[in-house]
Design a protein around this motif. Structure first.
Motif, PDB file in Angstrom:
ATOM      1  N   GLU A 192       9.439 -57.444  18.504  1.00 32.63           N
ATOM      2  CA  GLU A 192       8.456 -56.609  18.864  1.00 32.63           C
ATOM      3  C   GLU A 192       7.056 -57.044  18.376  1.00 32.63           C
ATOM      4  N   GLN A 195       5.929 -59.055  21.240  1.00 29.90           N
ATOM      5  CA  GLN A 195       5.725 -58.072  22.142  1.00 29.90           C
ATOM      6  C   GLN A 195       3.887 -57.480  21.975  1.00 29.90           C
ATOM      7  N   ASP A 196       3.890 -57.331  20.451  1.00 33.63           N
ATOM      8  CA  ASP A 196       2.450 -56.911  20.331  1.00 33.63           C
ATOM      9  C   ASP A 196       1.466 -57.771  20.657  1.00 33.63           C
ATOM     10  N   TYR A 199       0.725 -57.997  24.347  1.00 34.95           N
ATOM     11  CA  TYR A 199      -0.081 -56.628  24.709  1.00 34.95           C
ATOM     12  C   TYR A 199      -1.510 -56.962  24.433  1.00 34.95           C
ATOM     13  N   GLU A 219       5.837 -59.520  31.055  1.00 32.40           N
ATOM     14  CA  GLU A 219       6.648 -60.115  30.192  1.00 32.40           C
ATOM     15  C   GLU A 219       6.786 -59.581  28.708  1.00 32.40           C
ATOM     16  N   ALA A 220       5.929 -58.839  28.433  1.00 28.63           N
ATOM     17  CA  ALA A 220       5.733 -57.965  27.084  1.00 28.63           C
ATOM     18  C   ALA A 220       7.019 -57.103  27.145  1.00 28.63           C
ATOM     19  N   LEU A 221       6.911 -56.245  28.494  1.00 27.06           N
ATOM     20  CA  LEU A 221       7.636 -55.244  28.264  1.00 27.06           C
ATOM     21  C   LEU A 221       9.233 -55.610  28.264  1.00 27.06           C
ATOM     22  N   ILE A 223      10.634 -57.601  26.475  1.00 26.39           N
ATOM     23  CA  ILE A 223      11.225 -58.168  25.069  1.00 26.39           C
ATOM     24  C   ILE A 223      11.773 -56.790  24.544  1.00 26.39           C
ATOM     25  N   ARG A 229       5.823 -49.534  21.569  1.00 27.24           N
ATOM     26  CA  ARG A 229       4.864 -50.473  22.189  1.00 27.24           C
ATOM     27  C   ARG A 229       5.075 -50.551  23.798  1.00 27.24           C
ATOM     28  N   GLY A 230       6.440 -50.828  23.750  1.00 21.70           N
ATOM     29  CA  GLY A 230       7.174 -50.990  25.074  1.00 21.70           C
ATOM     30  C   GLY A 230       6.732 -49.833  25.942  1.00 21.70           C
TER      31      GLY A 230
END
Length: 252
Positions: A192, A195-196, A199, A219-221, A223, A229-230
């Protein structure tokens, strides 16, 4: 919500209330109020408003949430917040039980207590308990040592990321993208925390290259699609790129 009877009458029964504000026009605020906001927002890592923090008598938080659902009635909002008192009760009960045992059994109970609280709060406000857990599971036989060391590293990275965001106000997107890339390269975050970072990076690309911004969000999603955040990213993809969003395996 703050002016409705449900809040005015019910919330003081369960909480000591403190409201802090950070208006652009601070002419009606005292220097003490301005300083208090700075101090408390830093302590509780406030990055957006409105933010709600529930803390115990010592100021240690056990619940935090940001934003507000405009479709939620004041009565329902108050009921939901009051229900969070159960977290505090359970946390204290389990910590109390941990005092009666030793070794790994104690570590597991402390881990169970912290599991009731969001990990971001745990990593930034429960340092002494984390140190105790790591010491009790020194050989990492229960996986608790590595679990909390990873959480502490993620918290350190997120704090560094927020510093980049704060220091970058008014700067060109390319400068901020470069700073985030450098931070990722130096700290090598995963999960995460990464991911942040992606984002925020996508936000700066959105101003100059929307296709690149979408690719970074995709790409972030991948993870952590089920993280807070997802879910936010999934919503953004649907709203901003609905007309040209590729299939992402049913995450629409």
């Amino acid at each position: 919500v703050l002016v409705k009877d449900a809040f005015v009458k019910e919330m003081p029964k369960s909480f000591v209330l403190l409201k802090l504000d950070n208006p652009r026009d601070k002419s009606k605020q005292t220097p003490e109020e301005i300083e208090q906001y700075k101090e408390m927002s830093a302590k509780y890592k406030i990055t957006g408003v409105p933010s709600i923090v529930l803390a115990d008598k010592a100021g240690k938080p056990y619940h935090k949430q940001s934003g507000y659902n405009s479709n939620q009635a004041a009565e329902d909002w108050v009921k939901d917040i009051v229900s969070k008192l159960a977290i505090l009760k359970q946390r204290d009960e389990i910590i109390g039980k941990s005092k009666e045992v030793k070794g790994l059994e104690k570590a597991k109970l402390l881990d169970k207590a912290l599991g009731l609280v969001d990990m971001d709060l745990v990593a930034t406000h429960y340092g002494k308990i984390i140190e105790k857990i790591i010491k009790l599971d020194e050989d990492d036989g229960a996986g608790l040592k590595s679990k909390y060391q990873t959480a502490l590293s993620a918290a350190e990275f997120k704090n560094a990321l927020q510093q980049v965001m704060k220091s970058g106000r008014g700067k060109e997107p390319d400068v901020l993208i470069k700073s985030i890339d450098q931070l990722i390269q130096d700290k090598k975050p995963t999960g995460e925390a990464l991911q942040d970072a992606l984002y925020y990076k996508s936000r700066f690309f959105f101003k100059k290259d929307k296709n690149r911004a979408r690719a970074i969000l995709d790409e972030a999603l991948k993870i952590a699609p089920d993280s807070k955040r997802g879910k936010e990213i999934s919503g953004l993809l649907n709203r901003l790129f609905k007309e040209a969003t590729p299939d992402r395996g049913g995450l629409e």
